[in-house]
Design a protein around this motif. Structure first.
Motif, PDB file in Angstrom:
ATOM      1  N   VAL A  94       0.821  -1.252  -0.141  1.00  0.00           N
ATOM      2  CA  VAL A  94      -0.130  -0.010   0.070  1.00  0.00           C
ATOM      3  C   VAL A  94       0.937   1.188   0.095  1.00  0.00           C
ATOM      4  N   GLU A  95       0.221   2.345  -0.632  1.00  0.00           N
ATOM      5  CA  GLU A  95       0.962   3.640  -0.590  1.00  0.00           C
ATOM      6  C   GLU A  95       0.747   4.097   1.090  1.00  0.00           C
ATOM      7  N   ALA A  96       1.930   4.793   1.403  1.00  0.00           N
ATOM      8  CA  ALA A  96       1.860   5.365   2.750  1.00  0.00           C
ATOM      9  C   ALA A  96       0.617   6.005   3.203  1.00  0.00           C
ATOM     10  N   ARG A  97       0.349   6.912   2.258  1.00  0.00           N
ATOM     11  CA  ARG A  97      -0.789   8.039   2.585  1.00  0.00           C
ATOM     12  C   ARG A  97      -2.135   7.192   2.586  1.00  0.00           C
ATOM     13  N   LEU A  98      -2.448   5.860   2.377  1.00  0.00           N
ATOM     14  CA  LEU A  98      -3.655   5.157   2.314  1.00  0.00           C
ATOM     15  C   LEU A  98      -4.239   5.295   3.615  1.00  0.00           C
ATOM     16  N   LEU A  99      -5.268   5.798   3.748  1.00  0.00           N
ATOM     17  CA  LEU A  99      -5.981   5.815   5.035  1.00  0.00           C
ATOM     18  C   LEU A  99      -6.463   4.287   5.329  1.00  0.00           C
ATOM     19  N   LEU A 100      -6.486   3.723   6.669  1.00  0.00           N
ATOM     20  CA  LEU A 100      -7.140   2.556   6.941  1.00  0.00           C
ATOM     21  C   LEU A 100      -8.485   2.468   6.503  1.00  0.00           C
ATOM     22  N   VAL A 101      -9.346   3.368   6.713  1.00  0.00           N
ATOM     23  CA  VAL A 101     -10.506   3.307   6.341  1.00  0.00           C
ATOM     24  C   VAL A 101     -11.152   2.743   4.817  1.00  0.00           C
ATOM     25  N   TYR A 102     -10.154   3.547   4.117  1.00  0.00           N
ATOM     26  CA  TYR A 102      -9.995   3.133   2.617  1.00  0.00           C
ATOM     27  C   TYR A 102      -9.280   1.735   2.305  1.00  0.00           C
ATOM     28  N   TYR A 103      -8.326   1.396   2.886  1.00  0.00           N
ATOM     29  CA  TYR A 103      -8.001   0.179   3.010  1.00  0.00           C
ATOM     30  C   TYR A 103      -9.014  -1.028   3.176  1.00  0.00           C
ATOM     31  N   LEU A 104      -9.713  -0.735   4.256  1.00  0.00           N
ATOM     32  CA  LEU A 104     -10.863  -1.756   4.688  1.00  0.00           C
ATOM     33  C   LEU A 104     -12.038  -1.643   3.427  1.00  0.00           C
ATOM     34  N   ARG A 105     -12.316  -0.581   3.064  1.00  0.00           N
ATOM     35  CA  ARG A 105     -13.410  -0.253   2.339  1.00  0.00           C
ATOM     36  C   ARG A 105     -12.970  -0.765   0.840  1.00  0.00           C
TER      37      ARG A 105
END
Ligand SMILES: Cc1cc2nc3c(=O)[nH]c(=O)nc-3n(C[C@H](O)[C@H](O)[C@H](O)COP(=O)(O)OP(=O)(O)OC[C@H]3O[C@@H](n4cnc5c(N)ncnc54)[C@H](O)[C@@H]3O)c2cc1C
Ligand code: FES
Ligand code: FES
Lengths: 173, 287
Positions: free
Chosen positions: A18-29
């Protein structure tokens, strides 16, 4: 630069770059397609994105996916076990704890955190424990009733509020 | 809202983090991320390098060393709020932590991040001043100690240098017959302190005030100790009338904050009222 992460969500370990700036909520969704975790405000105010990470309720819109590397995560999709609703889900059902349902996943996970720390909360303690979650529909009273229902049910069935295998809170003291 | 791209670094020790800071002087430290990430999402800040302290477990502790409570910089607000050691020895610190934001914020945010961020409406600065804590900063050459009174230097500014990491907060356990309290008027929407006052009161054999330390946050650009309030409390009776009079100069000489929610006049009034309440509550607990 991509970062390799391994995150265990609802008992399943996922590995991604993942890109460092990816927020956890977007990772989950968006990466894991677990869309039960909602985005309400995107500014740490509403609690719709609440998940349990390593036994603690956190707002996943204000964490990076890389910060969750190695973590145990419980989302709303992991609350029911083998087709049986978790007592907090049953409570929201029985006590009419939701109307539109947008706040409900975050509400239930914040409630589960509260019950893990305080199995028999008063109305005031419930309201205080759900301070980080906003509901625009219910007026909260039915949510409070739902949490009390879950508290009774968990005590009756002698169940932990945060279902194993999702890692109860580590002793930090 | 998505932060601008940045390079992410994950040291596992303080030494490694300090090396990174030396190598990447423009890097921003990340602790709980509950002040930094909202700012990065709004692109108020867009650091090119982020050094995540979150894996340095050696900084996540609370312990007692003789008459000092040592809180690691990565101790979360929840750890401080729920710590038995804190409750027994410096309960006001836990009382303050419990008033920060909401449960989820307290599970993620850290004491080091809050102090280093030095938000004028943050809660900890008031408690840190009233408890006369010491901040321990470390760079690649060693450690130094910064007293609370010298730590907050201005709006969002501290005495920490760019190459330093705040590693621990050392809080002396109050001696003698003392009591403490933190009283907060929370902003109804943000939860931050419109005004927050921490008081530590020592009483003598006659129940008079032997010593007073007061910390005020939310009122000025930076948290402060109202010297005239402290001085007039010393030796005074701790009844409501006397304390109210002593609290009168609580915002004296301060460039009082003003916003849509609270005018400078209203805030100064709240500073007096909450100073009175915090001192009286602390005095009550000292008896
Ligand atoms: C919805 C919401 C409500 C809130 N309500 C309140 C409230 O009522 N009261 C209150 O006081 N706060 C409140 N906060 C702020 C919260 O307490 C933050 O956790 C805290 O201000 C920052 O701590 P952090 O660990 O998250 O730091 P981060 O956001 O990770 O870092 C903050 C800053 O400090 C620096 N930093 C972090 N750690 C160190 C270190 N060890 N050494 C040197 N520099 C360091 C970072 O580089 C950054 O500049 C709220 C936040 C949110 C999102
Ligand atoms: S979407 Fe995270 S708190 Fe609202
Ligand atoms: S049920 Fe609609 S927001 Fe809570």
């Amino acid at each position: 630069m991509a970062h390799a992460i391994a995150v265990t969500v609802n008992g399943t370990t996922h590995r991604h770059e993942v890109e460092a700036r990816l927020l956890l909520v977007y990772y989950l969704r968006e990466v894991l397609a677990l869309t039960g975790t909602h985005i309400g405000c995107d500014t740490t105010s509403c609690g719709a994105c609440t998940i349990i990470m390593n036994g603690q309720a956190v707002k996943s819109c204000t964490l990076l996916a890389v910060q969750a590397d190695g973590a145990q995560i419980l989302t709303v999709e992991g609350l029911a076990q083998n087709g049986t609703l978790h007592p907090i889900q049953e409570g929201f059902w029985e006590e009419h704890g939701l109307q539109c349902g947008f706040c409900t996943p975050g509400m239930m996970l914040a409630a589960v955190q509260l019950l893990a720390r305080n199995p028999n909360p008063t109305d005031e303690e419930i309201r205080h424990g759900l301070d980080g979650n906003l509901c625009r529909c219910t007026g909260y009273q039915h949510i409070v009733n739902s949490v009390k229902y879950a508290a009774r049910k968990l005590a009756e069935q002698r169940l932990p509020a945060i279902p194993t295998p999702h890692a109860a809170e580590a002793k930090t003291r | 809202m998505i932060p601008a791209p940045f390079e992410y670094h994950q040291p596992s020790s303080v030494a490694e983090a300090l090396q990174m800071l030396t190598r990447l002087p423009e890097a921003k430290l990340l602790a709980g991320g509950h002040s930094l990430l909202p700012m990065m999402k709004l692109r108020l800040v867009s650091p090119t390098h982020v050094v995540d302290l979150g894996r340095i477990e050696a900084l996540r502790f609370i312990r007692q060393e003789g008459q000092t409570i040592v809180v690691g910089a990565l101790a979360t607000h929840w750890m401080v709020e729920s710590s038995d050691v804190v409750r027994r020895t410096v309960p006001m610190l836990g009382e303050t932590a419990a008033r920060i934001g909401d449960v989820q914020v307290r599970n993620a945010g850290t004491i080091g991040g809050s102090l280093a961020h030095a938000d004028p409406a943050a809660d900890y600065p008031a408690a840190i001043l009233a408890l006369d804590a010491q901040m321990v900063a470390q760079n690649s050459r060693g450690r130094r100690t910064i007293p609370a009174g010298e730590f907050f230097t201005g709006l969002f500014s501290t005495a920490l240098a760019a190459d330093e990491i705040l590693v621990e907060v050392r809080v002396p356990v109050p001696s003698g017959r003392s009591g403490s309290a933190y009283m907060k008027f929370a902003h109804p929407a943000s939860g931050f302190a419109v005004v927050g006052v921490a008081a530590l009161i020592t009483v003598d054999g006659q129940g008079r005030c032997a010593g007073a330390r007061v910390g005020v946050t939310g009122v000025g650009p930076v948290a402060y100790r109202p010297a005239r309030v402290e001085n007039s409390l010393k030796g005074a009776a701790l009844d409501e009338k006397t304390v109210e009079a002593a609290a009168e100069p609580a915002a004296e000489g301060v460039n009082v904050n003003e916003d849509l929610f609270a005018s400078a006049e209203y805030r100064a009034h709240l500073a007096r009222v909450f100073t009175k309440r915090a001192v009286l509550a602390a005095a009550q607990r000292a008896k």
